[in-house]
Design an enzyme around this catalytic site. Structure first.
Site, PDB file in Angstrom:
ATOM      1  N   HIS A  28      -7.522  -5.821   0.752  1.00  0.00           N
ATOM      2  CA  HIS A  28      -6.335  -4.997   0.983  1.00  0.00           C
ATOM      3  C   HIS A  28      -5.536  -5.437   2.217  1.00  0.00           C
ATOM      4  O   HIS A  28      -4.480  -4.872   2.503  1.00  0.00           O
ATOM      5  CB  HIS A  28      -6.770  -3.534   1.149  1.00  0.00           C
TER       6      HIS A  28
ATOM      7  N   SER B 128       0.832  -1.199   0.000  1.00  0.00           N
ATOM      8  CA  SER B 128       0.000   0.000   0.000  1.00  0.00           C
ATOM      9  C   SER B 128       0.874   1.260   0.000  1.00  0.00           C
ATOM     10  O   SER B 128       1.639   1.445  -0.937  1.00  0.00           O
ATOM     11  CB  SER B 128      -0.963  -0.050   1.192  1.00  0.00           C
TER      12      SER B 128
ATOM     13  N   ASP C 197     -10.090  -5.461  -3.495  1.00  0.00           N
ATOM     14  CA  ASP C 197      -9.506  -4.424  -2.641  1.00  0.00           C
ATOM     15  C   ASP C 197     -10.372  -3.164  -2.732  1.00  0.00           C
ATOM     16  O   ASP C 197     -10.509  -2.570  -3.801  1.00  0.00           O
ATOM     17  CB  ASP C 197      -8.090  -4.146  -3.140  1.00  0.00           C
TER      18      ASP C 197
END
Lengths: 279, 279
Positions: free
Chosen positions: A257, A148, A224
């Site tokens: 995610h 991320s 995600d």
């Protein structure tokens, strides 16, 4: 430079350790985790850097990421730095996506952030020197990855330092802070309104401006929730295509995610890095 | 009975889920984690129960234990219950080793604990019914394991229910609450001073009183700080020898009490359970 070991535990035959040192880059104590596989003391091991995402400390990947068995198998040192300076004297923001836990791997130029939020210098210059001085590592064999905000970090640090990393991968990276709300907020805060200064911290802009990587591995979950509004993997794919780069981008059906996603594919990534680090 | 799904994430090809339901045993909502490997909907999978240690919720093993890849590979449902009732109306103690997070898998008889701390009934009777009713599980193929206080739970639940579990293992179990400070404090508080009533919650006493298990697998770190003062693995080994039981007790050099230890050997345990659950 004093390096203090805060903890160590045997794990998968190696040693999972946590260390703290006074950082000149951030002006604060900084904590990082390091997994050190069992090895002969005469042997220097390759290093895989792991940059974590928003809200993380050095600890999240250490307990959730499931890298240890793979790193033990392949003989790779795995390092998890913190994502920002810490401490009562460090400015903060109450939001999860700015201030502490959200350093974005930039050198801040704006007040009150500039004094401590020098994470680019910390990650690119200071911590590698600390690691090279303290552990049995071969700094000619480094790889980098992250998740991320840390995927953004891995891509941009590698793009800015051609030849330093033999292998670069990312999980669900923020590929273009110039083109998403997280990036817009953080880089405005840390760097100010002149968006030209942001380009060194944007993997898409770095490629547009001429930076290249021989290969990149990216895993991205299709389920995600941040894919469309923030991560925008396609912007990276498009920039690579225009630049003649051929990254491996794997869109993983059904994955979200979280570290449940990362932990599923981390052994793949470690093996992929190992091929390149041990070639 | 309402069962509410709090979260789910794809992980190692299976689904890591968290559920909550109102427990009649504890009089409170109870939360548990369950990993459900990918499977044909006509297929019922074996179940491995995981009982956690002091201070844990359903979450600790879920994020730290590294069981998911092995359970996906072997097709085993892995369930992590909480270690006590929770909620503002539930009595507590400020210590980490009594009250919330420290239910010791007993049915409390003493006030103020008796009302909610009915973890034996919850784990032995209620939760299995919930699980059998909600998921594709084969309750004829159950195994049980756990860590520390949860290792105590696994051993005693299995010893009290002969034939229910095809496989029983433990990591660093408290083998005899009658003979350690943690047990002395908790069982005095939950059960009172009559130590005869404790024997049903003590694996050594249960064996002395005639309970048997055909086989048991135990991993115990030699560098575990609690080995001498609390865990006392040798008491279990001695009781087994006197009873003609032959447990497999592996003393693991250098390993401590943490999930870094558990995560190192959990895949071994899952494979060991799988052999017995899928035979």
């Amino acid at each position: 430079m004093t390096l203090e070991k805060l903890s160590e535990s045997l794990c998968h035959g190696g040693s999972q350790q946590v260390w703290r040192h006074q950082s000149s880059a951030t002006g604060t104590p900084m904590t990082f985790a390091v997994f050190r596989p069992e090895h002969r003391t005469t042997e220097k091991l390759p290093v895989l850097w792991w940059l974590s995402g928003l809200t993380c400390t050095h600890e999240n990947a250490m307990i959730k990421c499931e890298y240890k068995a793979a790193c033990a198998e392949h003989g790779i040192v795995f390092i998890c730095p913190d994502t920002s300076p810490r401490g009562e004297d460090v400015p903060d923001d109450e939001a999860y996506d700015f201030g502490k836990g959200a350093g974005f791997y930039v050198n801040a130029t704006q007040e009150p952030w500039a004094r401590n939020f020098q994470m680019r210098t910390y990650i690119e210059d200071e911590l590698p020197q600390v690691v090279a001085g303290a552990f049995d590592v071969d700094m000619d064999r480094q790889g980098i990855s992250g998740h991320s905000m840390g995927g953004h970090g891995a891509l941009t640090v590698s793009l800015r330092n051609p030849g330093r990393f033999r292998s670069t991968s990312a999980f669900a990276p923020i590929v273009s802070p110039l083109n998403c709300p997280w990036g817009d907020k953080a880089l405005t805060g840390y760097l100010g309104d002149n968006r030209d200064t942001w380009r060194q911290y944007d993997s898409v802009a770095l490629i547009e401006d001429g930076a290249r990587l021989p290969e990149v591995l990216i895993d991205q979950g299709r389920a995600d929730e941040w894919l469309e509004p923030q991560l925008k993997t396609h912007l990276f794919a498009d920039a690579c295509r225009r630049a003649g780069m051929e990254p491996t981008i794997r869109m993983q059906e059904g994955y979200d995610h979280s570290y449940f996603f990362v932990s599923t594919f981390i052994a793949d990534h470690v093996a992929w890095h190992a091929e390149r680090l041990k070639a």
